[in-house]
Design an enzyme around this catalytic site. Structure first.
Site, PDB file in Angstrom:
ATOM      1  N   GLY A  56       0.602  -0.647   0.049  1.00 35.46           N
ATOM      2  CA  GLY A  56      -0.157   0.190   0.050  1.00 35.46           C
ATOM      3  C   GLY A  56       0.844   0.982  -0.094  1.00 35.46           C
ATOM      4  O   GLY A  56       1.947   1.107   0.653  1.00 35.46           O
ATOM      5  N   CYS A  83       5.283  -5.862   1.788  1.00 38.93           N
ATOM      6  CA  CYS A  83       6.093  -4.276   1.693  1.00 38.93           C
ATOM      7  C   CYS A  83       4.843  -3.988   3.008  1.00 38.93           C
ATOM      8  O   CYS A  83       5.490  -3.659   3.643  1.00 38.93           O
ATOM      9  CB  CYS A  83       5.028  -4.261   0.173  1.00 38.93           C
ATOM     10  SG  CYS A  83       5.882  -2.886  -0.559  1.00 38.93           S
ATOM     11  N   TYR A  84       4.465  -3.215   2.359  1.00 39.66           N
ATOM     12  CA  TYR A  84       3.425  -2.667   3.360  1.00 39.66           C
ATOM     13  C   TYR A  84       2.402  -3.140   4.730  1.00 39.66           C
ATOM     14  O   TYR A  84       2.601  -3.574   5.660  1.00 39.66           O
ATOM     15  CB  TYR A  84       2.047  -1.358   2.885  1.00 39.66           C
ATOM     16  CG  TYR A  84       1.403  -0.990   3.789  1.00 39.66           C
ATOM     17  CD1 TYR A  84       1.550   0.466   4.937  1.00 39.66           C
ATOM     18  CD2 TYR A  84      -0.196  -1.027   4.306  1.00 39.66           C
ATOM     19  CE1 TYR A  84       0.903   0.621   5.678  1.00 39.66           C
ATOM     20  CE2 TYR A  84      -0.136  -0.745   5.342  1.00 39.66           C
ATOM     21  CZ  TYR A  84      -0.396   0.331   6.288  1.00 39.66           C
ATOM     22  OH  TYR A  84      -1.007   0.631   7.395  1.00 39.66           O
ATOM     23  N   HIS A 180       7.928  -7.566  -3.314  1.00 38.97           N
ATOM     24  CA  HIS A 180       6.505  -8.131  -4.454  1.00 38.97           C
ATOM     25  C   HIS A 180       6.644  -9.248  -4.868  1.00 38.97           C
ATOM     26  O   HIS A 180       7.109  -9.245  -5.912  1.00 38.97           O
ATOM     27  CB  HIS A 180       5.766  -6.881  -5.035  1.00 38.97           C
ATOM     28  CG  HIS A 180       6.218  -5.810  -4.697  1.00 38.97           C
ATOM     29  ND1 HIS A 180       4.686  -5.886  -3.789  1.00 38.97           N
ATOM     30  CD2 HIS A 180       6.200  -4.796  -4.490  1.00 38.97           C
ATOM     31  CE1 HIS A 180       4.503  -4.132  -3.700  1.00 38.97           C
ATOM     32  NE2 HIS A 180       5.667  -4.147  -3.277  1.00 38.97           N
ATOM     33  N   GLU A 182       4.177 -10.936  -6.374  1.00 35.05           N
ATOM     34  CA  GLU A 182       2.849 -11.175  -7.101  1.00 35.05           C
ATOM     35  C   GLU A 182       3.468 -10.714  -8.368  1.00 35.05           C
ATOM     36  O   GLU A 182       2.875 -10.644  -8.990  1.00 35.05           O
ATOM     37  CB  GLU A 182       1.656 -10.271  -6.714  1.00 35.05           C
ATOM     38  CG  GLU A 182       1.840  -8.358  -6.787  1.00 35.05           C
ATOM     39  CD  GLU A 182       2.176  -8.220  -5.139  1.00 35.05           C
ATOM     40  OE1 GLU A 182       3.541  -8.751  -4.501  1.00 35.05           O
ATOM     41  OE2 GLU A 182       2.086  -7.254  -4.852  1.00 35.05           O
ATOM     42  N   ASP A 238     -18.121 -10.349 -21.463  1.00 31.21           N
ATOM     43  CA  ASP A 238     -18.597 -10.977 -20.677  1.00 31.21           C
ATOM     44  C   ASP A 238     -20.310 -11.167 -20.939  1.00 31.21           C
ATOM     45  O   ASP A 238     -21.535 -11.457 -19.619  1.00 31.21           O
ATOM     46  CB  ASP A 238     -18.588  -9.403 -19.460  1.00 31.21           C
ATOM     47  CG  ASP A 238     -17.782  -8.604 -19.033  1.00 31.21           C
ATOM     48  OD1 ASP A 238     -16.831  -9.697 -19.693  1.00 31.21           O
ATOM     49  OD2 ASP A 238     -16.886  -7.780 -19.110  1.00 31.21           O
ATOM     50  N   LYS A 379     -11.147 -10.282 -15.972  1.00 30.81           N
ATOM     51  CA  LYS A 379     -11.766 -10.490 -16.627  1.00 30.81           C
ATOM     52  C   LYS A 379     -11.156 -11.914 -18.000  1.00 30.81           C
ATOM     53  O   LYS A 379     -11.436 -12.681 -18.328  1.00 30.81           O
ATOM     54  CB  LYS A 379     -11.443  -9.420 -17.888  1.00 30.81           C
ATOM     55  CG  LYS A 379     -11.366  -9.251 -19.166  1.00 30.81           C
ATOM     56  CD  LYS A 379     -12.818  -8.391 -19.497  1.00 30.81           C
ATOM     57  CE  LYS A 379     -13.547  -8.396 -20.317  1.00 30.81           C
ATOM     58  NZ  LYS A 379     -14.721  -7.679 -20.442  1.00 30.81           N
TER      59      LYS A 379
END
Ligand code: XMP
Length: 523
Positions: A56, A83-84, A180, A182, A238, A379
């Site tokens: 964050g 991280c944060y 990170h 990710e 969608d 998505k």
């Protein structure tokens, strides 16, 4: 949705929060994002097997620093701070965090000091029969660092700048990373997350599209009972996937309504109808309302007014059609997870993704209840789902198309003649891009009809005709976009074909602007 093996991601506003959940789901473990300040009861109800605290933009010493309920550390389940998330674990569990001498941003080399749990199998190199640790590349983005780790913790990795780049309290199964895992730039990031999800949280990879379909179909049947459902089909991915999934669950209790608003692409109505009717044998009501829409759009050149007119008219037409379906109780809509997160989440950079809903007003006026079977999916997961449901690639891989359609690509007033000109030009652009094998590489490609005329010669005659602009962009989420460097040969063919085949056009230009500062659409 009921899945036993779940990982909860608490959002502290990082731009990467969604990515964490997606990486976990890629491992076939269900993951959801909740705002950082969600109540402990809600967390208990969700019953995760592990919690990940996202990064964050804040510093734990900010006056309004977002902090979670401290009880999350007493649930007896593993916690991973990123991280944060790491700094707040340190801060809340008795360590100390301070401003780093230098903000560390970007690539760093991580040296592993303990590879027994979270960092298992990472950075180990074997040389001459001897195992030794080699640095692994990680992605950093932080201004604070840990100067004293909390009791029970020990460092498990460091970088040149951060003596505690990762730490662990193995007893309580608390782990924290300064980098990170990710993001794709972190070499072994997926391995780190896998270690957390499988080795530490002991999750099993049970979340597959097959299982998603089974569970969702069951839930839809329970909810709908014998009632009827209507679904607005736009031609986009969608709404089409929503309809096919609903059809799998309730078959003929579903009626899809497809409105031809006069500003659709060439052959669009037929294409959608054919797929849903012939391939899936669904009830579909195709309404030709082109005249109504075009009448309302007459002499309107302001883009926002065009949007409003089309949105409102759509609601009117849809209502009229839906009224014909006796006992319709539900409206099915293809809301996706990013929209859901946006409406509930901490308003950090992770809440940036916007969507354009056209059917909001329907619920109130018609007393319909909303059913959103895709509200837990990203998505790319919707595309996987569509494929699993047997939908053709042609529909699944389509470029996004705006609700107001060609109306916002006809600069100035929309007339039937101008809509026809653009429809033809647009179809040539797409045909040639597909022929060149570039369709899947670009996010969107289309033609725009400009409100100016230019001089040309055709045969022996001077012409004074319209200009078409070709737009093609590459993008990941539509928030930013780069103009696509289409090969000259493809551009040449597009230009030749449009000028030769589309009556009323004598010039084609190519749009070389990126977003920002330009937008993808011209209006
Ligand atoms: P812009 O032009 O804002 O577009 O860069 C970003 C993405 O959103 C689509 N777009 C719309 N979609 N209704 C929609 O359903 C709209 O009014 C609308 N305006 C833009 C655009 O096609 C691109 O994918």
């Amino acid at each position: 949705m009921e899945f036993k093996e779940k990982i909860l991601v608490l959002d502290f506003g990082s731009q990467y929060t969604q990515l964490i959940a997606r990486r976990v789901r890629e491992q076939k473990v269900y993951s959801e994002i909740l705002p950082y300040n969600v109540t402990i009861d809600r967390i208990k109800e969700f019953a995760p097997k592990g919690i990940i605290l996202s990064g964050g933009p804040s510093s734990v010493y900010d006056k309004e620093a977002p902090l979670p309920d401290k009880e999350i550390f007493n649930l007896g389940i593993p916690v991973l701070g990123i991280c944060y998330g790491m700094q707040l674990m340190s801060h809340m569990l008795g360590g100390r965090v301070a401003k780093a001498a230098k903000r560390e941003y970007g690539r760093a080399e991580l040296m592993i000091d303990d590879d027994s749990d979270l960092l298992k199998g990472i950075g180990m190199k074997h040389r001459r029969g001897m195992a030794r640790h080699a640095p692994t590349v990680v992605w950093m983005s932080h201004g604070d660092r840990i100067v004293k780790y909390p009791k029970g913790f020990a460092p498990i990795a460091h970088t040149d700048n951060s003596p505690v780049a990762a730490m662990a309290d193995k007893q309580r199964k608390f782990f924290a990373l300064q980098f990170h895992p990710e993001v794709a730039h972190t070499e072994n990031g997926t391995k780190v997350l896998k270690n957390f999800v499988f080795n530490i949280c002991k999750c099993k990879p049970l979340w597959t599209m097959k299982s998603f379909i089974e569970t969702t179909v069951h839930e839809i049947r329970e909810k709908v009972g014998r009632d009827k459902v209507v679904c607005a089909i736009s031609g986009g991915v969608d709404s089409a996937v929503t309809a096919v999934l609903m059809n799998r669950a309730i078959g003929k209790q579903l009626t899809c309504i497809f409105v031809d608003n006069g500003v659709l692409r060439k052959g669009e109505a037929v294409k959608v109808e054919t797929m849903l009717k012939k391939h899936f044998h669904m009830n579909i009501d195709c309404v030709d309302a082109a005249e109504r829409f075009l009448k309302k759009l007459k002499n309107v050149d302001d883009p926002e007014r065009k949007r409003k007119i089309i949105g409102n008219e759509f609601i009117h037409v849809f209502q009229e059609e839906a009224k014909k379906i006796k006992d319709a109780k539900y409206l099915a809509q293809g809301t996706l997870y990013p929209d859901v997160i946006e409406s509930i989440s901490f308003k950090g950079p992770s809440a940036m993704i916007k969507s354009h809903h056209n059917v909001g007003g329907l619920l109130k006026n018609m007393k319909l209840k909303l059913i959103e079977p895709l509200r837990e999916l990203f998505k790319d997961e919707v595309r996987v789902l569509g494929r699993e449901l047997g939908m053709p690639d042609e529909i699944i891989n389509r470029h996004p198309f705006p609700g107001p359609g060609l109306a916002i690509r006809i600069i100035g007033a929309v007339t039937p003649v101008r809509a026809d000109i653009l429809r033809q030009a647009d179809s040539i652009v797409l045909e040639e891009i597909k022929k060149a094998g570039l369709y899947d590489e670009v996010w969107q490609a289309f033609a725009v009809l400009l409100p100016i005329k230019t001089v040309g010669v055709m045969g022996d005659e001077r012409t004074y005709e319209n200009v078409v602009a070709v737009r093609a962009v590459k993008s990941v989420d539509g928030m930013t976009a780069d103009w696509a460097k289409l090969p000259y040969e493809v551009l040449g063919t597009i230009s030749n074909r449009i000028i030769n085949e589309v009556k009323g056009v004598n010039r084609v230009v190519f749009d070389i602007s990126s977003k920002p500062p330009s937008t993808i659409e011209w209006e």
